[in-house]
Design an enzyme around this catalytic site. Structure first.
Site, PDB file in Angstrom:
ATOM      1  N   ASP A  56      67.103 -14.640  33.890  1.00 44.45           N
ATOM      2  CA  ASP A  56      67.030 -13.450  34.746  1.00 44.45           C
ATOM      3  C   ASP A  56      68.007 -13.525  35.917  1.00 44.45           C
ATOM      4  O   ASP A  56      67.622 -13.312  37.073  1.00 44.45           O
ATOM      5  CB  ASP A  56      65.601 -13.265  35.284  1.00 44.45           C
ATOM      6  CG  ASP A  56      64.561 -13.267  34.188  1.00 44.45           C
ATOM      7  OD1 ASP A  56      64.826 -12.690  33.121  1.00 44.45           O
ATOM      8  OD2 ASP A  56      63.488 -13.869  34.395  1.00 44.45           O
ATOM      9  N   GLU A 222      62.731  -2.920  31.858  1.00 44.81           N
ATOM     10  CA  GLU A 222      62.276  -3.735  32.987  1.00 44.81           C
ATOM     11  C   GLU A 222      63.502  -4.270  33.705  1.00 44.81           C
ATOM     12  O   GLU A 222      64.623  -3.799  33.486  1.00 44.81           O
ATOM     13  CB  GLU A 222      61.395  -4.891  32.482  1.00 44.81           C
ATOM     14  CG  GLU A 222      62.075  -5.766  31.440  1.00 44.81           C
ATOM     15  CD  GLU A 222      61.149  -6.790  30.798  1.00 44.81           C
ATOM     16  OE1 GLU A 222      59.980  -6.882  31.211  1.00 44.81           O
ATOM     17  OE2 GLU A 222      61.593  -7.494  29.884  1.00 44.81           O
TER      18      GLU A 222
END
Length: 549
Positions: A56, A222
């Site tokens: 991420d 997301e």
């Protein structure tokens, strides 16, 4: 004996921290991995630029410097901060989170929980990191210096299932926070929301607005990152799932939408699965680049760098030879043109344990305690044997396992240590492990009549299964060398040596498995199962990462 170069580097590093200056500003020799280097030395690079589980990723440029932060889940210290001058060569300069709140909750492993996808930004002379804990809410920490110290976390938005925040300071002084939702906690998912923040960016001040619903076209949307360019608000967001997804970009003239949708990169005809979730950065020379992850199973989510360009106010990421507006990832490419060539550098892997600071590559599986370990100025790291809670069934539940990310698909990790168990205790153990949902390893174990070499294996450890331990032999010396050789597919072969020269295989081949939202990790430990007023210990002389052989 420790090299004079290593000692010199230690003194330089300690001095830099004492002056509160980033280590990266020092004219010190750079660390170069023996197992993976992205910079090919000829003006090009190969992906992944970080062949380790920096999942991420988010990144920014401040002046001539680039900074990257990644999720860290339960592992501490968390929120690793990496620095680069050219987007290809990176080094770890610190961590933004040394203990994770709520402190008692994270005193034991909370696999897969904790720090999810963060965002890093620079505003008014300060670095901001917004990070989510899906069970508690969205936190903010700040620093004047990206190498630290960082402030204590402040709760910006409390609630279940709030994930993947990113702030935007708008031209009119408004401050916004975009975020996603974790269905496992919130009961809703696949939507993107925006809240307003107070002027300080420390508190959400409204109920928020849904700006995109991905249920029809983009399931599991997301990880949003928000930017503003040429009058458009852009939300870069991954969709389609961690291992198989694609990179989505939304744009609107109004921050609350409606947003236009465009897929700007997917796997295409490449071998790079699920290329998505990351950061757009521009260079001081006017180039645009995109950093993202690729899920490689037990190796974790590794970081790639893609060229990026703007066409009709839409970003195109990666190679787009047919000018469709949707790119696909590149495996090799020319390095960013910055008018200067920077030295090759990679994150540190090997640790000689010469420093009084624990190497930045190491993380514990919970908030650390000083009774687990101590650094020294004598060339070794001491791990005290520690008894976890009675409810702990195996090493998966033990908080005091010291681990680091695997740095390549193939490598060899070797450690030398001396085991000094408490003579009043039995069943103290110290050794080497590869940890995931299942784990394996080697250990020295104390018994009434001496020290024994044992193999460890635990299938489906996260389910609380009992560990299988096999005794190989009694050892004559408490000093031993343990090694794990990792080959493609994360196949692991453990071996040992009394002298560091000739290694004997031990146990069966072990195939590493993922952890909870992370890859497998390799590291060391020292444990016991009885609590008395003094522990045994293991003194680790070094831990070295080299090419597999």
């Amino acid at each position: 004996m420790k090299s004079s170069l290593a000692v010199a580097l230690t003194l330089i590093t300690v001095a830099a921290w004492a002056q509160k200056k980033p280590v990266t500003t020092l004219a010190a020799p750079k660390n170069v991995s023996k197992v993976w280097v992205a910079d090919q030395g000829n003006g090009t690079y190969k992906n992944p630029i970080l062949n380790a589980d920096y999942s991420d990723p988010d990144a920014i440029r401040v002046g001539n410097d680039f900074y990257l932060v990644s999720s860290s889940f339960e592992d501490m210290p968390g929120l690793p901060i990496l620095h680069s001058n050219d987007l290809v060569n990176w080094t770890i300069i610190g961590h933004a989170l040394f203990r994770q709140p709520p402190f008692e909750h994270f005193a034991k492993p909370q696999h897969g929980n904790g720090v999810w996808a963060p965002a890093i930004r620079y505003h008014n002379g300060e670095f901001y990191i917004y990070y989510p804990d899906p069970d508690y809410g969205i936190y903010l920490i700040k620093a004047k210096n990206p190498a630290g110290p960082w402030s204590n976390p402040v709760m910006v938005y409390a609630g279940l299932g709030l994930i993947d925040p990113c702030p935007l300071w708008d031209a009119d002084g408004s401050v916004y926070l975009v975020h996603g939702w974790a269905g496992s906690r919130a009961g809703i998912k696949s939507i993107i929301s925006i809240n307003k923040l107070n002027a300080e960016g420390t508190q959400v001040i409204d109920e928020g607005v849904m700006v995109y619903d991905g249920h029809d076209n983009d399931p599991t949307v997301e990880g949003p990152k928000i930017y503003k360019r040429n009058g458009y608000y852009y939300i870069f967001a991954p969709a389609g799932g961690v291992s198989t997804g694609y990179q989505l970009v939304l744009r609107s003239k109004n921050i609350y939408g409606p947003y236009q949708r465009k897929v700007v990169m997917d796997q295409g005809k490449t071998t790079i699965n699920g290329p998505h979730q990351g950061a757009w950065v521009d260079t001081q020379t006017g180039e645009d680049w995109f950093l993202h992850f690729q899920d490689k199973g037990p190796y974790g989510r590794v970081t790639h760098l893609q060229p990026m360009k703007w066409v009709n106010n839409w970003p195109v990421i990666g190679a787009d030879p047919n000018s469709t507006g949707k790119g696909e990832p590149v495996l090799t490419y020319k390095k960013p043109n910055l008018g200067k060539v920077y030295p090759i550098e990679t994150p540190v892997e090997t640790d000689e344990f010469n420093d009084i600071q624990l190497g930045m590559q190491w993380q514990w599986m919970a908030n650390p305690k000083s009774t687990w370990f101590t650094t020294t100025n004598m060339g070794y790291l001491r791990l005290f044997s520690y008894m976890p809670a009675d409810t702990v069934k195996n090493l998966w539940g033990a908080p005091n396992i010291l681990l680091q990310k695997p740095p390549a698909e193939e490598f060899m990790a070797t450690t030398k240590f001396t085991f000094k168990p408490n003579p009043k205790l039995e069943n103290e153990r110290a050794g080497l492990t590869v940890m995931g949902l299942s784990y394996a390893g080697l250990a020295l174990k104390s018994k009434k009549d001496g020290i024994y070499l044992v193999t460890l294996n635990c299938k489906d450890a996260e389910k609380g299964n009992a560990e299988k331990e096999e005794t190989l032999m009694k050892v004559e010396s408490p000093t031993i060398y343990f090694r794990v050789t990792v080959t493609t597919g994360f196949k692991c072969r453990f071996s040992y040596s009394p002298n560091g020269l000739n290694f004997t295989p031990a146990g069966n081949e072990f195939t590493a498995e993922v952890g909870k939202w992370i890859g497998a990790k390799v590291g060391i430990f020292c444990t016991r199962n009885i609590q008395i007023n003094d522990s045994g210990y293991a003194d680790f002389d070094w831990f070295r990462v080299e090419p597999a052989k």
